[in-house]
Design an enzyme around this catalytic site. Structure first.
Site, PDB file in Angstrom:
ATOM      1  N   HIS A 124      -9.000  -4.134   4.464  1.00  0.00           N
ATOM      2  CA  HIS A 124      -8.564  -5.377   3.810  1.00  0.00           C
ATOM      3  C   HIS A 124      -9.600  -6.481   4.041  1.00  0.00           C
ATOM      4  O   HIS A 124      -9.338  -7.643   3.741  1.00  0.00           O
ATOM      5  CB  HIS A 124      -7.221  -5.839   4.373  1.00  0.00           C
ATOM      6  CG  HIS A 124      -6.062  -4.953   4.014  1.00  0.00           C
ATOM      7  ND1 HIS A 124      -5.765  -4.586   2.726  1.00  0.00           N
ATOM      8  CD2 HIS A 124      -5.102  -4.381   4.785  1.00  0.00           C
ATOM      9  CE1 HIS A 124      -4.678  -3.826   2.714  1.00  0.00           C
ATOM     10  NE2 HIS A 124      -4.266  -3.681   3.964  1.00  0.00           N
ATOM     11  N   ARG A 146      -4.027  -7.585  -7.710  1.00  0.00           N
ATOM     12  CA  ARG A 146      -2.723  -7.679  -8.372  1.00  0.00           C
ATOM     13  C   ARG A 146      -2.463  -9.126  -8.758  1.00  0.00           C
ATOM     14  O   ARG A 146      -2.993 -10.046  -8.094  1.00  0.00           O
ATOM     15  CB  ARG A 146      -1.667  -7.211  -7.368  1.00  0.00           C
ATOM     16  CG  ARG A 146      -0.294  -7.066  -7.927  1.00  0.00           C
ATOM     17  CD  ARG A 146       0.663  -6.560  -6.865  1.00  0.00           C
ATOM     18  NE  ARG A 146       1.907  -6.162  -7.496  1.00  0.00           N
ATOM     19  CZ  ARG A 146       2.984  -5.785  -6.830  1.00  0.00           C
ATOM     20  NH1 ARG A 146       2.975  -5.742  -5.512  1.00  0.00           N
ATOM     21  NH2 ARG A 146       4.077  -5.454  -7.477  1.00  0.00           N
ATOM     22  N   SER A 154       5.534  -9.876  -2.979  1.00  0.00           N
ATOM     23  CA  SER A 154       5.570  -8.581  -2.290  1.00  0.00           C
ATOM     24  C   SER A 154       5.265  -8.768  -0.801  1.00  0.00           C
ATOM     25  O   SER A 154       5.904  -8.157   0.057  1.00  0.00           O
ATOM     26  CB  SER A 154       4.544  -7.633  -2.925  1.00  0.00           C
ATOM     27  OG  SER A 154       4.550  -6.390  -2.281  1.00  0.00           O
TER      28      SER A 154
HETATM   29  P1  A3P Z   1       6.509  -4.498  -4.452  1.00  0.00           P
HETATM   30  O1  A3P Z   1       6.749  -5.157  -3.144  1.00  0.00           O
HETATM   31  O2  A3P Z   1       6.316  -5.494  -5.562  1.00  0.00           O
HETATM   32  O3  A3P Z   1       7.517  -3.469  -4.800  1.00  0.00           O
HETATM   33  P2  A3P Z   1       0.449  -2.255  -0.678  1.00  0.00           P
HETATM   34  O4  A3P Z   1       0.452  -0.792  -0.889  1.00  0.00           O
HETATM   35  O5  A3P Z   1      -0.873  -2.900  -0.952  1.00  0.00           O
HETATM   36  O6  A3P Z   1       1.057  -2.636   0.599  1.00  0.00           O
HETATM   37  O7  A3P Z   1       1.368  -2.849  -1.857  1.00  0.00           O
HETATM   38  C1  A3P Z   1       2.734  -2.609  -1.853  1.00  0.00           C
HETATM   39  C2  A3P Z   1       3.265  -2.812  -3.258  1.00  0.00           C
HETATM   40  O8  A3P Z   1       2.911  -1.679  -4.057  1.00  0.00           O
HETATM   41  C3  A3P Z   1       4.775  -2.878  -3.239  1.00  0.00           C
HETATM   42  O9  A3P Z   1       5.106  -3.707  -4.351  1.00  0.00           O
HETATM   43  C4  A3P Z   1       5.150  -1.421  -3.481  1.00  0.00           C
HETATM   44  O10 A3P Z   1       6.460  -1.229  -3.953  1.00  0.00           O
HETATM   45  C5  A3P Z   1       4.105  -1.024  -4.519  1.00  0.00           C
HETATM   46  N1  A3P Z   1       3.853   0.418  -4.563  1.00  0.00           N
HETATM   47  C6  A3P Z   1       3.791   1.294  -3.524  1.00  0.00           C
HETATM   48  N2  A3P Z   1       3.542   2.526  -3.974  1.00  0.00           N
HETATM   49  C7  A3P Z   1       3.470   2.453  -5.316  1.00  0.00           C
HETATM   50  C8  A3P Z   1       3.248   3.427  -6.356  1.00  0.00           C
HETATM   51  N3  A3P Z   1       3.068   4.714  -6.086  1.00  0.00           N
HETATM   52  N4  A3P Z   1       3.228   2.991  -7.629  1.00  0.00           N
HETATM   53  C9  A3P Z   1       3.411   1.678  -7.932  1.00  0.00           C
HETATM   54  N5  A3P Z   1       3.632   0.719  -7.000  1.00  0.00           N
HETATM   55  C10 A3P Z   1       3.647   1.097  -5.699  1.00  0.00           C
END
Ligand code: A3P
Length: 323
Positions: A124, A146, A154
């Site tokens: 990150h 995003r 999120s």
């Molecule tokens: P939301 O909180 O809006 O649902 P990161 O992986 O960077 O931590 O980001 C997490 C975000 O990605 C969360 O969004 C999560 O639900 C979403 N996410 C995780 N896996 C995913 C997938 N396979 N496809 C789409 N979104 C996904």
């Protein structure tokens, strides 16, 4: 806490995190919780990249989990077919470990030489803070960003729901409401005070690098992946120098990877329902919430959203990057 770290902290600006509990420190232009400072430093100073490495990079809560699964599945598809994919029994975060919250947190000098190529890691860190050997070697960087409104919502929900060994990271008030509401964090958010932020600095470093060196950095958007996963999987494979063959396309290899890594499939796997991510301690399930575009509208008022977007747009102005 060691004395030198304590002394360093006294010199750094600090602010409350979204969870309202821990302080964030502004270190080398990045807001970081104190628990990550050592690991970030060791990684940025010591990691030596190999030309075959692949780095998945992002601002947290931008779709990192998804991109880890997609990148690994594409890069290692000749080793594991979708039916024997390691994602069936391991979290994307275990298979693509993060330098700062995993590898260098467990051990300031992790032995990473044994991993078979291509080694796939995640970070990150801002692009400018990546170790020189990542920036200057031939290794590839795949970045996901995003919409800033969905990213911030999120992040807030993650801080809210994320549990360490069953205990919420967020300290709740007696009435069960979060210590800090999203409204109370809003002023900080508008000033870029978010873990690994400011958002605009994290995103812009990779955006500019992707324009200057398109063979080195692939810049992806969560929303584009949601809209058309197949062409984005092809883009990732081409960028990594291993495009899908006509035969693979005919056999449906791209669709299979897309299905394997889909939100519903990953979220419903036992490991992602009940597993715990070490050493961070978060439940794997906290990385799968809604997975939708536009959920911000359920959490931010129109004026909060408009104002924050305006700030982000100003910060990005002239770069060509828009949301
Ligand atoms: P939301 O909180 O809006 O649902 P990161 O992986 O960077 O931590 O980001 C997490 C975000 O990605 C969360 O969004 C999560 O639900 C979403 N996410 C995780 N896996 C995913 C997938 N396979 N496809 C789409 N979104 C996904």
């Amino acid at each position: 806490m060691e004395e030198d770290l304590q002394e360093l902290l006294l010199t750094l600006p600090s602010e409350k995190s979204l969870a309202g509990t821990k302080s964030l420190y502004l270190y080398k232009g990045t807001w970081l919780p104190v628990s990550f400072l050592r690991a970030v430093d060791s990684f940025q100073r010591d990691f030596i990249a190999q030309d075959t490495d692949i780095i998945v990079a992002s601002m947290p809560k931008s779709g990192t989990t998804w991109l880890k699964a997609l990148t690994f599945s594409v890069a290692k598809r000749h080793i594991y077919g979708p039916k024997e994919s390691p994602f069936l029994t391991a979290s994307p975060h275990a298979l693509v470990p993060c330098f700062e919250t995993d590898l260098y947190m467990k051990d300031p000098q992790p032995n990473l030489e044994q991993a078979p190529p291509p080694r796939i890691f995640s970070s990150h860190s801002h692009f400018a803070n990546l170790p020189e050997s990542i920036r200057n070697s031939k290794c590839k960087v795949v970045y996901i960003c995003r919409n800033p409104l969905d990213q911030v919502v999120s992040f807030f929900q993650f801080a809210h729901q994320c549990k360490q060994d069953g205990t919420p990271l967020l300290v709740y008030k007696q009435d069960g409401t979060p210590l800090l509401s999203l409204d109370e964090c809003y002023e900080n958010i508008c000033r870029g005070v978010l873990g690994r932020g400011p958002f605009w600095d994290n995103v812009l470093g990779y955006w500019k690098a992707s324009l200057e060196r398109p063979d080195k950095v692939l810049f992806l958007k969560y929303e584009d992946l949601k809209e058309d996963i197949i062409s984005n999987l092809k883009k990732i494979a081409e960028f990594l120098g291993i495009p899908f063959t006509d035969e693979e396309e005919k056999e449906g290899a791209i669709e299979e990877i897309s299905r394997l890594c889909s939100f519903d499939n990953l979220r419903n796997l036992e490991v992602n329902k009940n597993g715990v991510l070490r050493p961070f301690g978060a439940l794997n399930s906290s990385f799968f919430r809604k997975g939708e575009v536009g959920d911000w509208a359920n959490h931010l008022s129109p004026s909060m959203a408009e104002n924050y977007l305006k700030i982000v747009e100003e910060k990005l102005s002239g770069s060509g990057l828009t949301f």
